[in-house]
Design an enzyme around this catalytic site. Structure first.
Site, short mmCIF file in Angstrom:
data_model
loop_
_atom_site.label_atom_id
_atom_site.label_comp_id
_atom_site.label_asym_id
_atom_site.label_seq_id
_atom_site.Cartn_x
_atom_site.Cartn_y
_atom_site.Cartn_z
CG HIS A 1 -13.30 -10.50 -37.20
ND1 HIS A 1 -13.43 -11.29 -36.07
CD2 HIS A 1 -12.62 -11.24 -38.11
CE1 HIS A 1 -12.87 -12.47 -36.30
NE2 HIS A 1 -12.36 -12.46 -37.54
N GLY B 1 0.80 -1.21 0.00
CA GLY B 1 0.00 0.00 0.00
C GLY B 1 0.84 1.26 0.00
#
Length: 459
Positions: A441, A267
């Site tokens: 695509h 952290g």
């Protein structure tokens, strides 16, 4: 000696420099104070250097897999850590120099190098000068947290900042902390060639994520040879000659991990403890984060807090968005608020995780009727063609409003594909709007409409 300015900015992170640019463009005189490195965490110890390391680690990993693609590489794939570090330093250094040059060349902006402290709500002392302004903006960032774990004072350890100085390969890197920073470094150093063990206090990695995401990430890391120790309730450190014993007290396996190096990734905290905030009357929470309202104003009129120091976000993009919110309200008569943004972020392991909005646990607590759609990356053409089929896609939807509540894309291109969903959420458009689009695509993004077409009630 005192000098008066229209605005004072403390910190040259991701919010301070662009704010200086907007304020000076508006005709204001600005004092910008930086005590160390221009560019803040992102440029110097965060995004820029670490993602440069991620790129080097990916190149090594792909080279080792070359035969999978029919490509022949003679001999063993090696990693020269000195060259890796030099490349990282060069990329980071250019970014830092660009920020510094921009600020020093900015009309009406005066740059001060030194440690800033409050004398009063309108006065800042830096060096032997007192700067005075009716507008003060704090962009002082944060730093790695170092908890008072047993034996930590008896061993050498790295934080996410200091490990960037390493130009040799640790034989066995033990990483304390199974969250975002720890996981990125774990994969980086494993791909460079280190043995790596992750020690996590909780029952699973990145506990804020949905369980299937957490488990998929664990599988990805373990498949690369990273050892993971969970439920490490009593973490301690003991010098063992040239090595370090890390006590884990897990319910399974050995009670101690023996490593050559230790990285603490448990952290971060704000850089607010040495600014003499009390002399300005500024309020902080119990962790030291400066309290702000929805427009990033502190409890003292004329003082704002932006970026990591306000506890409202811990990312480069939230810091920059803080700048945009403050500038919009102060200069553009555009009432923007922190609460208008939907939290989004990424985890840059390979494949990356792109995340936006609610997790499944948060969606369940919301009281809404939730629909969910999922798809494994092994059923995504783009992933199959690239030979990178690990991970999954997941989208959560409000059955009544048709709003997308949250999404996770863990897979190749996940950090980019998630932006289509971020934009739909921000536009407050229903999920059906994506289904009417014509995607390209082959991409990862083209499967988002497919996932949304297979929504089912959350079990």
């Amino acid at each position: 000696m005192s000098r008066r300015f229209d605005a004072i900015i403390i910190g040259a992170g991701q919010a301070g420099p662009p704010l200086a640019g907007r304020l000076t463009e508006a005709g204001m005189t600005v004092a910008l104070i930086e005590r160390k490195l221009f560019g803040g965490t992102c440029v110097n110890t965060g995004c820029t250097p670490t993602k440069t390391l991620v790129a080097s680690a990916y190149a090594a990993h792909l080279a080792r897999r070359a035969a999978d693609y029919g490509v022949t590489i003679g001999g063993r794939v090696g990693v020269d850590m000195k060259v890796v570090k030099a490349r990282m330093d060069a990329v980071s250094g250019r970014s830092r120099q660009n920020v510094e040059s921009w600020l020093k060349g900015m009309d009406k902006c005066t740059v001060f190098k030194g440690h800033a402290r409050f004398c009063s709500p309108r006065e800042i002392i830096v060096g032997d000068e007192v700067l005075i302004s009716e507008r003060i903006f704090l962009n002082v960032g944060g730093r790695a947290a170092v908890p008072d774990l047993p034996g930590i004072d008896r061993v050498k350890f790295f934080t996410n900042s200091s490990i960037l100085e390493l130009d040799t390969l640790p034989p066995h890197l033990v990483i304390v902390g199974g969250s975002y920073i720890g996981l990125e470094f774990a994969q980086i150093y494993r791909r460079f060639g280190s043995e790596v063990t992750i020690v996590e206090k909780g029952p699973r990695l990145i506990g804020r994520e949905d369980r299937e995401i957490s488990e998929a990430i664990r599988e990805i890391l373990e498949n690369e040879g990273i050892k993971i120790r969970l439920d490490a309730e009593c973490i301690s450190f003991t010098p063992k000659g040239s090595q370090i014993g890390v006590g884990v007290e897990c319910s399974t396996d050995e009670p101690e991990v023996l490593g050559s190096h230790v990285l603490l990734a448990v952290g971060r905290g704000p850089n607010t403890d040495d600014l003499d905030l009390d002399k300005a009357g500024l309020e902080t929470d119990k962790r030291g984060y400066i309290s702000v309202d929805d427009q990033l104003r502190t409890n003292v009129p004329g003082i704002w807090a932006l970026g990591d120091c306000n506890g409202r976000g811990a990312f480069t993009h939230t810091s920059y968005n803080d700048f945009e919110i403050v500038a919009a309200n102060l200069l553009d008569n555009d009432p923007r608020r922190v609460s208008d943004r939907t939290m989004a972020y990424a985890l840059y392991i390979d494949p990356p995780l792109g995340r936006v909005g609610m997790s499944e646990a948060e969606a369940r607590k919301s009281g809404k009727r939730v629909l969910v759609g999922t798809r494994p990356m092994s059923r995504v053409s783009r992933a199959i063609e690239k030979g990178e089929t690990q991970g999954l896609m997941k989208v959560l939807v409000d059955a009544d409003s048709k709003a997308i509540l949250g999404a996770a894309i863990l897979g190749t291109g996940g950090d980019e594909a998630i932006h289509g969903i971020i934009d739909i959420i921000h536009a407050k458009a229903p999920y059906t709007a994506i289904q009417r689009a014509m995607p390209i695509h082959p991409t990862v993004s083209e499967l988002i409409p497919t996932v949304l077409g297979e929504l089912k009630p959350l079990a």
